[in-house]
Structure formats: C-alpha cells, structure tokens
Design a protein around this motif. Structure first.
Motif, mmCIF file in Angstrom:
data_model
loop_
_atom_site.group_PDB
_atom_site.id
_atom_site.type_symbol
_atom_site.label_atom_id
_atom_site.label_comp_id
_atom_site.label_asym_id
_atom_site.label_seq_id
_atom_site.Cartn_x
_atom_site.Cartn_y
_atom_site.Cartn_z
ATOM 1 N N MET A 1 0.843 -1.207 0.000
ATOM 2 C CA MET A 1 0.000 0.000 0.000
ATOM 3 C C MET A 1 0.874 1.253 0.000
ATOM 4 S SD MET A 1 -3.344 -0.669 2.438
ATOM 5 C CE MET A 1 -4.030 0.995 2.410
ATOM 6 N N MET B 1 2.170 2.112 -3.342
ATOM 7 C CA MET B 1 1.100 2.782 -4.087
ATOM 8 C C MET B 1 1.066 4.285 -3.758
ATOM 9 S SD MET B 1 -1.159 1.407 -6.080
ATOM 10 C CE MET B 1 -1.160 2.812 -7.179
ATOM 11 N N THR C 1 1.926 7.434 -6.195
ATOM 12 C CA THR C 1 0.983 8.549 -6.356
ATOM 13 C C THR C 1 1.682 9.901 -6.256
ATOM 14 O OG1 THR C 1 -0.816 7.223 -5.453
ATOM 15 C CG2 THR C 1 -1.079 9.611 -5.379
ATOM 16 N N LEU D 1 3.653 15.030 -12.982
ATOM 17 C CA LEU D 1 2.558 15.627 -13.771
ATOM 18 C C LEU D 1 2.364 17.108 -13.452
ATOM 19 C CD1 LEU D 1 0.090 12.635 -13.319
ATOM 20 C CD2 LEU D 1 0.878 13.457 -15.562
ATOM 21 N N VAL E 1 1.242 18.422 -10.610
ATOM 22 C CA VAL E 1 0.027 18.694 -9.825
ATOM 23 C C VAL E 1 0.214 18.319 -8.353
ATOM 24 C CG1 VAL E 1 -1.542 18.510 -11.801
ATOM 25 C CG2 VAL E 1 -0.983 16.443 -10.493
ATOM 26 N N GLU F 1 -1.734 20.485 -5.573
ATOM 27 C CA GLU F 1 -3.184 20.256 -5.579
ATOM 28 C C GLU F 1 -3.529 18.884 -4.995
ATOM 29 O OE1 GLU F 1 -1.425 21.447 -8.115
ATOM 30 O OE2 GLU F 1 -2.480 23.081 -9.127
ATOM 31 N N VAL F 2 -2.750 17.881 -5.379
ATOM 32 C CA VAL F 2 -3.029 16.516 -4.906
ATOM 33 C C VAL F 2 -2.823 16.426 -3.394
ATOM 34 C CG1 VAL F 2 -2.219 14.111 -5.011
ATOM 35 C CG2 VAL F 2 -2.564 15.425 -7.125
ATOM 36 N N GLU G 1 -5.650 18.152 -1.553
ATOM 37 C CA GLU G 1 -6.872 17.336 -1.498
ATOM 38 C C GLU G 1 -6.717 16.154 -0.536
ATOM 39 O OE1 GLU G 1 -10.012 17.236 -2.607
ATOM 40 O OE2 GLU G 1 -9.859 19.252 -3.395
ATOM 41 N N LEU G 2 -5.578 15.468 -0.621
ATOM 42 C CA LEU G 2 -5.386 14.278 0.216
ATOM 43 C C LEU G 2 -5.272 14.644 1.694
ATOM 44 C CD1 LEU G 2 -2.877 12.191 -1.936
ATOM 45 C CD2 LEU G 2 -5.272 11.656 -1.496
ATOM 46 N N GLN H 1 -8.478 13.154 3.062
ATOM 47 C CA GLN H 1 -8.155 11.761 3.408
ATOM 48 C C GLN H 1 -7.085 11.817 4.492
ATOM 49 O OE1 GLN H 1 -9.877 9.271 2.018
ATOM 50 N NE2 GLN H 1 -10.950 10.680 0.645
ATOM 51 N N PHE I 1 -14.302 15.831 -7.031
ATOM 52 C CA PHE I 1 -13.780 15.311 -5.763
ATOM 53 C C PHE I 1 -14.859 15.337 -4.698
ATOM 54 C CE2 PHE I 1 -9.181 15.335 -6.661
ATOM 55 C CZ PHE I 1 -9.207 15.956 -7.892
ATOM 56 N N TYR J 1 -12.738 20.527 -10.014
ATOM 57 C CA TYR J 1 -11.512 21.099 -10.573
ATOM 58 C C TYR J 1 -11.682 21.185 -12.087
ATOM 59 C CZ TYR J 1 -8.721 20.809 -6.275
ATOM 60 O OH TYR J 1 -8.215 20.991 -5.008
ATOM 61 N N ALA K 1 -5.365 14.995 -14.216
ATOM 62 C CA ALA K 1 -4.162 14.512 -13.527
ATOM 63 C C ALA K 1 -4.347 14.594 -12.016
ATOM 64 C CB ALA K 1 -2.938 15.313 -13.959
ATOM 65 N N ILE K 2 -4.920 15.698 -11.544
ATOM 66 C CA ILE K 2 -5.173 15.844 -10.100
ATOM 67 C C ILE K 2 -6.138 14.758 -9.632
ATOM 68 C CG2 ILE K 2 -6.038 17.390 -8.280
ATOM 69 C CD1 ILE K 2 -5.319 19.745 -10.221
ATOM 70 N N CYS L 1 -4.456 11.187 -9.500
ATOM 71 C CA CYS L 1 -3.549 10.972 -8.361
ATOM 72 C C CYS L 1 -4.338 10.838 -7.063
ATOM 73 C CB CYS L 1 -2.529 12.105 -8.259
ATOM 74 S SG CYS L 1 -1.365 12.124 -9.627
ATOM 75 N N PHE L 2 -5.358 11.669 -6.905
ATOM 76 C CA PHE L 2 -6.207 11.568 -5.709
ATOM 77 C C PHE L 2 -6.901 10.198 -5.680
ATOM 78 C CE2 PHE L 2 -10.286 12.252 -3.514
ATOM 79 C CZ PHE L 2 -9.844 12.803 -2.315
ATOM 80 N N SER M 1 -5.993 7.513 -6.998
ATOM 81 C CA SER M 1 -5.059 6.417 -6.749
ATOM 82 C C SER M 1 -5.086 6.044 -5.273
ATOM 83 C CB SER M 1 -3.651 6.839 -7.165
ATOM 84 O OG SER M 1 -2.717 5.904 -6.713
ATOM 85 N N VAL M 2 -5.201 7.045 -4.431
ATOM 86 C CA VAL M 2 -5.236 6.805 -2.984
ATOM 87 C C VAL M 2 -6.610 6.277 -2.552
ATOM 88 C CG1 VAL M 2 -5.038 7.932 -0.725
ATOM 89 C CG2 VAL M 2 -3.389 8.434 -2.543
ATOM 90 N N THR M 3 -7.668 6.901 -3.046
ATOM 91 C CA THR M 3 -9.005 6.497 -2.586
ATOM 92 C C THR M 3 -9.517 5.228 -3.286
ATOM 93 O OG1 THR M 3 -10.020 8.025 -4.157
ATOM 94 C CG2 THR M 3 -9.697 8.826 -1.911
ATOM 95 N N THR N 1 -7.097 2.863 -5.682
ATOM 96 C CA THR N 1 -6.103 1.807 -5.883
ATOM 97 C C THR N 1 -5.533 1.311 -4.559
ATOM 98 O OG1 THR N 1 -5.579 3.047 -7.891
ATOM 99 C CG2 THR N 1 -4.237 1.133 -7.419
ATOM 100 N N MET N 2 -5.229 2.241 -3.642
ATOM 101 C CA MET N 2 -4.746 1.807 -2.323
ATOM 102 C C MET N 2 -5.806 0.977 -1.603
ATOM 103 S SD MET N 2 -2.488 4.906 -0.594
ATOM 104 C CE MET N 2 -2.225 4.167 1.026
#
Lengths: 316, 316
Positions: free
Chosen positions: A201, A204, A208, A215, A217, A220-221, A224-225, A229, B144, B158, B189-190, B193-194, B196-198, B200-201
C-alpha cells in the motif's frame, strides 16, 4: 553438559528425546532486524554466534554493536548452535537454506532452523524441503515491528509449525514469541498480509506522489489528500518518507506477497507493480540513503521530487 | 432572449463573441454523482435537461428525484443546452463524446463540453479531439468528494483548459468550481492521483483482507493491523466496506489511473492488479449490492469472507 538457571528439560512434538533450552543461538543476520534480534538475545544471557566472512563493513559494525560472536565459518556456526535463525533480505532465504544444509547434515544435529524472513508460505515450505532432509527441524517465523532495543521490546515473532513451541522457548530469552499453529506457512501468511499494508500500500502511495510531481500537480493533490483523506494520508506519508533506505530489500518482499496472493487466486499484479516501484526508488538517488544517515528525501515532497526527476518527468 | 438576474455577459478566451452564463445545462448522468450534480444545479435555479431513452430504471428514478427534465433524444439535448456535462462511469467517456459529436456539429453551437469523468489526461485529450472538431469548446473537469446534497455541498469541481473560467460560472449556480490551469489534462491529472489513494490503495487493502481470509489468518492479520497500523487500517477498512456497490465502475477508473502513471514512466501493474481486484468484487455476490440497499458486506470481515468464498479459498 553445562548447567544454567535458564535451562529446562522439555520435549519437542516431533522428537521424543529430551531437548534443552538454548545456550547458543546461531544467526545469519545482515541488517537491522537480525542485529537487533541478536542483541536482544545477548542482553538476555544467550551466546549468539554468526559468520561474518565476506560480509559488508556495515554488517560487521552491526554485529559488533549487537555483541555477536564471529565464528568465521558456517560449519563452526552449526556445530556451536542449538538453534539457527535466518534473518535476511527475503530474496536470500532459499539460498541460505541451500548454503547451510550440508553443514547441518555433516554436524549430525537435529537443531531448529527458524526461517524468520518475510517470505510467502510456499517459499517457507521450499526452505523446509531443503533443511529438513539435512536433519534440521523447521520453524516458520514472521517478525512484526521494529527491531527490539534496550528501551523498547515490542517486536513480535509469530511462529508456526510442529516445532513452534520449541522456538517459543526464546520467550525466556526476551523474544515476544506468539505461537500461531502447527502448519508451516501460517506465520508467513500472517506476515505477508500485514506487509501488504505496510509495504505494498505504501508503494502505491509513493507512486501517487511521484506521479503528482511528474505531472506538475503535486500541490493540488497533497492539498486534497491532506484535507480530505487526512488519516490515511498522514499514515502513508510518514511511511513513504522512511522507505528509501529500505526500498532495495522490499522489492523481493513485495514479490513474495504477490506470490502469496496468487496462490489463493488473487491478482499478483498489484505486487509486481509495487516491487517495480521500490526498485525505482532503490535505483534513484534516494536509494543511496542509509537508515543512519539521511540527507535527502526527509520530506514527502523531496522524496517525490527526487524520484520524479530520476524518471525524467519533473514538471514545475 | 429571456433575461435573468443570474445572467451576465462575458467573454471566453477562445471565442471573442459575448457568451451568456447558463440557463440550461445538459447532463448525461447515469449515477449518483451525475444526479447529485444535476439536482444541485436545479436547486440553484437552472433548467437541467437529460436524455433517459434506453436508460435503467435506477437512472430514471435518480433523474426524477434530481428534477432533471427528460428531452428524450440527444439532438434535443444539445439544441436546448448552453453547456454539456458528461458524468459517467469512466469507461464510457470516449463513447459519449463520439455519440454527441454529430449532434454538436448539426446544432452549429459553440457550447462548452465539460468532461467530468475520472479519466487519464490522455483520455481527456482524446475526448477533446472528438468534440472540438464538431464545434464544442472542451473543458477538463475532475470531481472530488461525494455528490452534493441540500445539506452538504462539499463537492469540488476542478476545471482546466482555455475555457475553464467559463465552466467556473457554474459557481453562480452552486458548484464549487476550482480553476486549475489552462492545460487540458491538468484537472484529470489531479483527479487520477487523488483517486489512486481512494481507489487503488483501497483495492490493495481489500486484496489483503480477502487473502487473509482465504489463508485462514484473518483474525491475526486484523489484530496486528488494527493494533499497530491503527490510523491506516481504520481509514482503509471503512473504505473497503463502502466499495462493493461501486466496484464495477472503479474497474475502468483504476485502469485510467494506470494509464496516467505509465505516461510518466511509473509502473502500471499496480493499477492493472487493482482493476482486477475490483472486477473480482463486482463479479462476486458482493457486486449485487446497491448503495441504497446493502444487505451483505456491511462489515470488513463479511466483505472478506464473501470474496474469499467466491474465489474458492475460504479457510476456517
């Protein structure tokens, strides 16, 4: 035979002759966990022997600090030992079994061979199939947590197999052993599932943030995270930062997790990708870091930037 | 032309003629996010049209609840609209562009086509390359958070591209639009990546607990994770439980994340495996659940047990 307050007579399940608890532990330990485990046993009154021939300067240093005794060759190691612990990068577990088997055989000893590596149940069974015909009794062990220290002894040693109870005698010498069944592979299965979370994990999460940097970004990422999250992000970010010095040995560990998942019909690709990600980190300038001496990659953004630069995708 | 307090004259960057803010929004929206977005616009005084021909009973129900007006055909949809929003399972984004392009062309309208789907930057550019030659101006949007409700409007939209500011006028109608640059693909892209966490992880966490169940070590693994990786485990476990009704549409989303990663030289396999994991959940009895009516899989252990049983690996 020398006597000791810690010495008690007991019986293993597979061997009916009396077996003494351990006076001398042999350990092949190349890194922090092996050295930490050895040091804990030394602190608890055991003699711990190893073989440092051909080892790195760092392994010598760690062994010396841990109070391990270098006997200089594998044959002497087995001759001196009541129990043998294998604590290595997981990709070397099978090779170590092959290396030790002839010495076990020539010693004529029925010693415990405890494989403590982060390997798939099937790999543990592979090592078992190498060392048992040589005369050893195999115990499957999975280690959880950071290496024990004089201040903190939270490391858990899950042990399974018919002789797990015998390995469990190391509780008397300071190891938190948890016996978890008669089946070889069970301790490894627990370790693999746990490590999926703490390694795969996290691969992963690393991927990210490197992607976000590449990329352009990242801000911004992370905004948001961290805002939406928060618990998951903080938990994972801390672990990504601690990854670089260990990434090289997590490659094989994550491959072993994939092997474990595929055995029960689950996708192995997640782990194939995770292993690729750790290999990328190990190959990048981040991989030059050591646990003792971090210079770069001490923040999440720096980790992401160095890896993104390495893959050639750094965007402003 | 009707007048409205919300109507102001403005200029897009690419078109110099005056453009009015929106009176009528067209939306192709098959699920919760599309319906929720549409309902929010309706609540804020906009007329929102859609085309329900050939749609499921659930889509009809959601559209009705949201106050969307069914115009019955794509041609009418474009003819009535000032702006078009595509909010679909991500695997359908390109096909919708191809479906709408002829209607945009025949309408002669220079409307905004906002792709709000969870797709790779390259996929967004693919849709752009389809709808712009037909006469539309393309805006790249990533959504989001959960769908907006009368009680809670935390959803972020976004938007990037030369006409992002025009999409931003929907701020006047209750959408939290965040403009994030001139480049088509940046919003995506944003989002990738976000997600990916919510996503793929979380696929990785789901795989872990299903493996633990199939290997017969679920209790030990959850004990270790909840005790020693508490924040990460609690965060991920909650999300795994909410996964089953959405797994089918996360397959393509995770594939899009993999496509995004591969573009910058990072492993796509993590996502290939994640998509396989969501497909497995969707194909299992868990996949029969809906958001409104959960009967099974309402605990982590039940989710793990049902999926492990499905792959045939359930151990006591």
């Amino acid at each position: 035979m020398p006597s000791s307050a810690q010495r008690v007579t007991c019986h293993s399940k597979t061997n009916k002759e009396p077996v003494m608890t351990f006076e001398t532990v042999a350990i092949i330990a190349q890194g922090d966990m092996g050295a930490g485990t050895g040091a804990q046993l030394v602190r608890n009154g055991l003699r711990v022997v190893t073989n440092l021939s051909g080892r790195s300067e760092r392994s010598h240093m760690l062994a010396k600090q841990a109070g391990l005794e270098d006997v200089g060759e594998d044959n002497a190691l087995i001759r001196e030992a009541d129990i043998f612990l294998s604590i290595l990068p997981p990709g070397q577990a099978v090779a170590l079994g092959q290396q030790m088997a002839p010495h076990i055989k020539s010693s004529g000893k029925n010693l415990i061979y405890a494989d403590c590596n982060a390997i798939a149940p099937a790999t543990a069974q592979e090592v078992q199939a190498i060392v048992e015909p040589a005369g050893a009794r195999f115990v499957d062990v999975g280690i959880f947590g950071n290496p024990p220290t004089p201040e903190k002894n939270g490391t858990r040693y899950y042990a399974s197999g018919p002789d797990a109870a015998e390995f469990g005698r190391l509780r008397n010498q300071g190891l938190n052993v948890i016996e978890c069944g008669d089946e070889i592979g069970r301790a490894s299965a627990i370790k693999m599932c746990f490590a999926s979370v703490t390694k795969t994990m996290i691969a992963m999460m690393a991927e990210t943030v490197v992607a976000a940097k590449a990329l352009g970004v990242y801000d911004e990422v992370v905004h948001e995270l961290s805002g939406n999250q928060t618990d998951g992000f903080n938990w994972a970010a801390k672990r990504v930062i601690s990854t670089p010095p260990k990434a090289y040995r997590w490659v094989a560990e994550v491959e072993e997790i994939g092997k474990t998942f595929e055995t029960v019909g689950l996708p192995g690709a997640t782990c194939t990708g995770g292993a690729e990600m750790f290999q990328l980190i190990a190959d990048s300038p981040l991989g030059e870091e050591t646990v003792e001496n971090r210079q770069r990659g001490t923040t999440l953004e720096d980790c992401a930037a160095i890896a993104a630069d390495y893959i050639g995708g750094l965007k402003p």
